[in-house]
Every structure is written in C-alpha cells, then in structure tokens.
Design a protein around this motif. Structure first.
Motif, PDB file in Angstrom:
ATOM      1  N   SER A   1       0.777  -0.894   0.138  1.00  0.00           N
ATOM      2  CA  SER A   1       0.086  -0.477  -0.273  1.00  0.00           C
ATOM      3  C   SER A   1       0.710   1.905   0.054  1.00  0.00           C
ATOM      4  CB  SER A   1      -1.050  -0.008   1.578  1.00  0.00           C
ATOM      5  OG  SER A   1      -0.282  -0.115   2.137  1.00  0.00           O
ATOM      6  N   MET A   2       0.833   1.962  -0.593  1.00  0.00           N
ATOM      7  CA  MET A   2       0.768   3.208  -0.382  1.00  0.00           C
ATOM      8  C   MET A   2       1.718   3.446   0.788  1.00  0.00           C
ATOM      9  SD  MET A   2      -0.853   7.255  -1.525  1.00  0.00           S
ATOM     10  CE  MET A   2      -0.711   6.670  -3.503  1.00  0.00           C
ATOM     11  N   VAL A   3       0.834   3.897   2.181  1.00  0.00           N
ATOM     12  CA  VAL A   3       0.555   4.498   3.345  1.00  0.00           C
ATOM     13  C   VAL A   3       2.161   3.112   3.899  1.00  0.00           C
ATOM     14  CG1 VAL A   3      -1.199   5.277   4.008  1.00  0.00           C
ATOM     15  CG2 VAL A   3      -1.030   3.241   4.092  1.00  0.00           C
ATOM     16  N   GLN A   4       1.193   1.960   3.491  1.00  0.00           N
ATOM     17  CA  GLN A   4       2.570   1.278   3.970  1.00  0.00           C
ATOM     18  C   GLN A   4       4.571   1.685   3.231  1.00  0.00           C
ATOM     19  OE1 GLN A   4       2.799  -1.622   6.399  1.00  0.00           O
ATOM     20  NE2 GLN A   4       4.975  -0.777   6.567  1.00  0.00           N
ATOM     21  N   GLN A   5       4.443   2.137   2.446  1.00  0.00           N
ATOM     22  CA  GLN A   5       5.652   3.045   1.571  1.00  0.00           C
ATOM     23  C   GLN A   5       5.944   4.265   2.672  1.00  0.00           C
ATOM     24  OE1 GLN A   5       4.957   3.205  -2.094  1.00  0.00           O
ATOM     25  NE2 GLN A   5       5.682   1.293  -2.847  1.00  0.00           N
ATOM     26  N   MET A   6       5.058   5.258   2.881  1.00  0.00           N
ATOM     27  CA  MET A   6       5.137   6.233   3.108  1.00  0.00           C
ATOM     28  C   MET A   6       5.723   5.784   4.470  1.00  0.00           C
ATOM     29  SD  MET A   6       2.081   8.513   2.577  1.00  0.00           S
ATOM     30  CE  MET A   6       2.564   9.787   3.194  1.00  0.00           C
ATOM     31  N   VAL A   7       5.752   4.703   5.598  1.00  0.00           N
ATOM     32  CA  VAL A   7       6.190   3.975   6.578  1.00  0.00           C
ATOM     33  C   VAL A   7       7.125   3.544   6.925  1.00  0.00           C
ATOM     34  CG1 VAL A   7       5.823   2.254   8.990  1.00  0.00           C
ATOM     35  CG2 VAL A   7       4.019   4.417   7.628  1.00  0.00           C
ATOM     36  N   ASP A   8       7.417   2.776   5.553  1.00  0.00           N
ATOM     37  CA  ASP A   8       8.600   2.500   5.425  1.00  0.00           C
ATOM     38  C   ASP A   8       9.965   3.497   5.167  1.00  0.00           C
ATOM     39  OD1 ASP A   8       8.012   0.260   5.957  1.00  0.00           O
ATOM     40  OD2 ASP A   8       7.672  -0.831   3.476  1.00  0.00           O
ATOM     41  N   ALA A   9       9.638   4.487   4.650  1.00  0.00           N
ATOM     42  CA  ALA A   9      10.513   5.456   4.258  1.00  0.00           C
ATOM     43  C   ALA A   9      10.333   6.879   5.520  1.00  0.00           C
ATOM     44  CB  ALA A   9       9.592   6.493   3.073  1.00  0.00           C
ATOM     45  N   GLN A  10       9.638   6.799   6.578  1.00  0.00           N
ATOM     46  CA  GLN A  10       9.413   7.279   7.380  1.00  0.00           C
ATOM     47  C   GLN A  10       8.994   8.580   7.666  1.00  0.00           C
ATOM     48  OE1 GLN A  10      13.682   7.406   8.895  1.00  0.00           O
ATOM     49  NE2 GLN A  10      13.214   5.559  10.041  1.00  0.00           N
ATOM     50  N   LEU A  11       7.986   8.453   7.217  1.00  0.00           N
ATOM     51  CA  LEU A  11       6.989   9.661   6.232  1.00  0.00           C
ATOM     52  C   LEU A  11       6.330   9.722   7.525  1.00  0.00           C
ATOM     53  CD1 LEU A  11       7.519   9.887   2.387  1.00  0.00           C
ATOM     54  CD2 LEU A  11       8.624  11.209   4.314  1.00  0.00           C
ATOM     55  N   LEU A  12       5.587   8.360   8.106  1.00  0.00           N
ATOM     56  CA  LEU A  12       3.877   8.208   8.198  1.00  0.00           C
ATOM     57  C   LEU A  12       4.809   6.903   9.840  1.00  0.00           C
ATOM     58  CD1 LEU A  12       1.268   7.501   6.086  1.00  0.00           C
ATOM     59  CD2 LEU A  12       1.874   9.304   7.586  1.00  0.00           C
ATOM     60  N   THR A  13       4.175   7.680  10.584  1.00  0.00           N
ATOM     61  CA  THR A  13       4.098   6.423  11.952  1.00  0.00           C
ATOM     62  C   THR A  13       2.972   4.727  11.701  1.00  0.00           C
ATOM     63  OG1 THR A  13       2.571   7.798  13.737  1.00  0.00           O
ATOM     64  CG2 THR A  13       5.171   8.612  13.327  1.00  0.00           C
ATOM     65  N   GLU A  14       3.868   3.944  12.195  1.00  0.00           N
ATOM     66  CA  GLU A  14       2.247   3.449  11.879  1.00  0.00           C
ATOM     67  C   GLU A  14       0.744   3.733  12.205  1.00  0.00           C
ATOM     68  OE1 GLU A  14       2.290  -0.205  10.774  1.00  0.00           O
ATOM     69  OE2 GLU A  14       4.596  -0.884  11.101  1.00  0.00           O
ATOM     70  N   GLN A  15       0.726   4.320  13.152  1.00  0.00           N
ATOM     71  CA  GLN A  15      -0.259   4.767  13.546  1.00  0.00           C
ATOM     72  C   GLN A  15      -0.520   6.000  13.084  1.00  0.00           C
ATOM     73  OE1 GLN A  15      -1.859   3.642  16.786  1.00  0.00           O
ATOM     74  NE2 GLN A  15      -3.667   4.354  15.904  1.00  0.00           N
TER      75      GLN A  15
END
Length: 266
Positions: free
Chosen positions: A141-155
């Motif tokens: 998913s897009m948001v998982q890629q953002m988490v992996d890139a440290q742009l979002l937290t898991e929460q």
C-alpha cells in the motif's frame, strides 16, 4: 502439535460483506485463507470468493500428497488465484470487470512443526510469540511505503486519507509482487497467528491486539475482544472485517475448535 482456531466476519455498515475466508485440515496439514474483495456492486465478493476457492483447491494437492508447505508454494497458489480472477473479469459483466481482492494464506505442517504464508495487498498476517510480534506481513500500500520511508508512523497510517490506495491486489494482468516467507517458519509451542482484513487492523493497533491476546483463554475470546474494539472505535458505516485466529500448542489435550461465525451482525 495441535492447531486451535476460531473466526469472525462482519459486514459492518456496508450493504454486503465482500470478505471471504475458508480453511482445510488433514492429519498432518492445516491451511487457511482470508480475502478482502474490492470492486463494489457484487464484484468484490465474487473476487474474494474466487481467491478462497482457488487457493483451497490448489492446496488440496498438498494435503493429498502430504507435501510440506513452503512460502514459494503458497505464492504459486495466489498467482493462480490471480489468473482465475483475470479470466473471470474477461467474461463478467460491468460489476466484475474491475474486481480485485487482497489475500493472505497460511499453512501449518504439524509433523514438521513449521508454518508458511504468502500475501498480496493489505490483508495482514501476524505471528505473536511470548507476547510480542514475531512476524508480520508488509502491506502492499501507499501508506506502508510512507511508513517504510519514515514519513508516517504505524499509528498514523491507520487513519490516513490514502490508506486504501494499494499498489498490488489480485485481479491484475501485470506482474504482481506477491510476497511469501522464504521456505518455512519454525513454530514454537504457544505461537498465535492472526489473519485479518484492514477493516479490523485499522481499529485495533498492535498494543491492543497483544493485550487482548494476553487476556484471552481461547482464540474465540481473542477475536471477540478485537471485534468489540472495532465496534467501539469505528463509525456506523465501517468496512467489512474478517479475522482468523490460529493457536499452536504441543498440549495433546487441546482440541481444535470449529471455525464458525463470530460476534456481531452477519
């Protein structure tokens, strides 16, 4: 090695439940699949049911041949399910031409005390060991890629406005990044698996899932607590959700629970 299971599925506030699930067992092998359809107007539930039926049919060969399941074999089963959806799209009506489905498949070899899994999309598999996450699939998913890139937290990914944007789902003609564990995963007494669609994990974070597991005497009690978390946190129009709980134990006195509907409206 004993396998104890339970399930829950709920259409939430949606007109239909587009999730599907199923399992099979033999003296040696246990395997199960959860799929979350997309497409609307009947296409999603058709796609998810195709996935479940296709995977269970493919893995029946493992049961008959008593072959040890591996991640590679399960990736192959999901690849075949993708081909079946694409074929159905070509001869379906307008409701089914764009249907897609995410999926997770888990297989357990009681004799070898190993597990294997594969997935596509954002339906998840968790393995809990000693009160911690020992393994978890990574969403396509897009948001998982953002988490992996440290742009979002898991929460933060759980309520992000783009959380439903997937870059992989079954029902795609192009090559798919279907992921699977390499080979097999060695099991230990007390391991607990949770396989669930995003309609559940968006409202039950890791800490709450672990807390509910620690308080549960049975897989069914665990899923009941997680379902109550969804009902308490989600809006009245919340998505379908489906989950399977699979507990592994060396206790010969433990009996396998029948998989059946869980709490909440059908």
């Amino acid at each position: 090695m004993q396998v104890v299971t339970a399930s829950v599925t709920d259409r939430g506030g949606r007109p239909r439940n587009e999730d599907s699930f199923g399992d099979r067992t033999s003296e040696r092998l246990y395997y199960c699949v959860v799929a979350d359809g997309a497409g609307g107007h009947g296409g999603g539930d058709t796609a998810s049911r195709l996935v479940v039926d296709s995977v269970l049919a493919d893995l029946r060969y493992l049961t008959l041949a008593e072959l040890p399941p591996t991640g590679e074999r399960l990736v192959s089963a999901l690849t075949h399910a993708n081909e079946n959806i694409v074929e159905e799209q070509s001869r379906g009506d307008g409701n089914e031409k764009d249907m897609r489905s995410t999926a997770v498949v888990l297989a357990i070899d009681r004799e070898c005390a190993t597990a294997a899994w594969a997935h596509c999309g954002d339906t998840r598999l968790y393995c809990f060991r000693h009160g911690e996450i020992g393994a978890r699939t990574r969403d396509h998913s897009m948001v998982q890629q953002m988490v992996d890139a440290q742009l979002l937290t898991e929460q933060q990914m759980r309520d992000h406005p783009r959380r439903n944007v997937l870059y992989a789902a079954l029902g795609t003609r192009e090559p798919l990044p279907i992921a699977g564990v390499h080979g097999t995963f060695a099991l230990r007494d007390g391991d607990a698996f949770l396989i669930c669609t995003d309609g559940l994990w968006e409202y039950a974070d890791d800490a709450r899932i672990i807390e509910a597991l620690a308080d549960a005497a049975t897989p069914g009690a665990w899923l009941d607590a997680l379902a109550q978390q969804v009902y308490a946190s989600a809006s009245t129009n919340h998505d379908n959700f489906t989950a399977l709980a699979v507990w592994v134990t060396d206790d010969p006195e433990v009996t396998r629970l029948a998989v059946g509907p869980g709490p909440g409206p059908a």
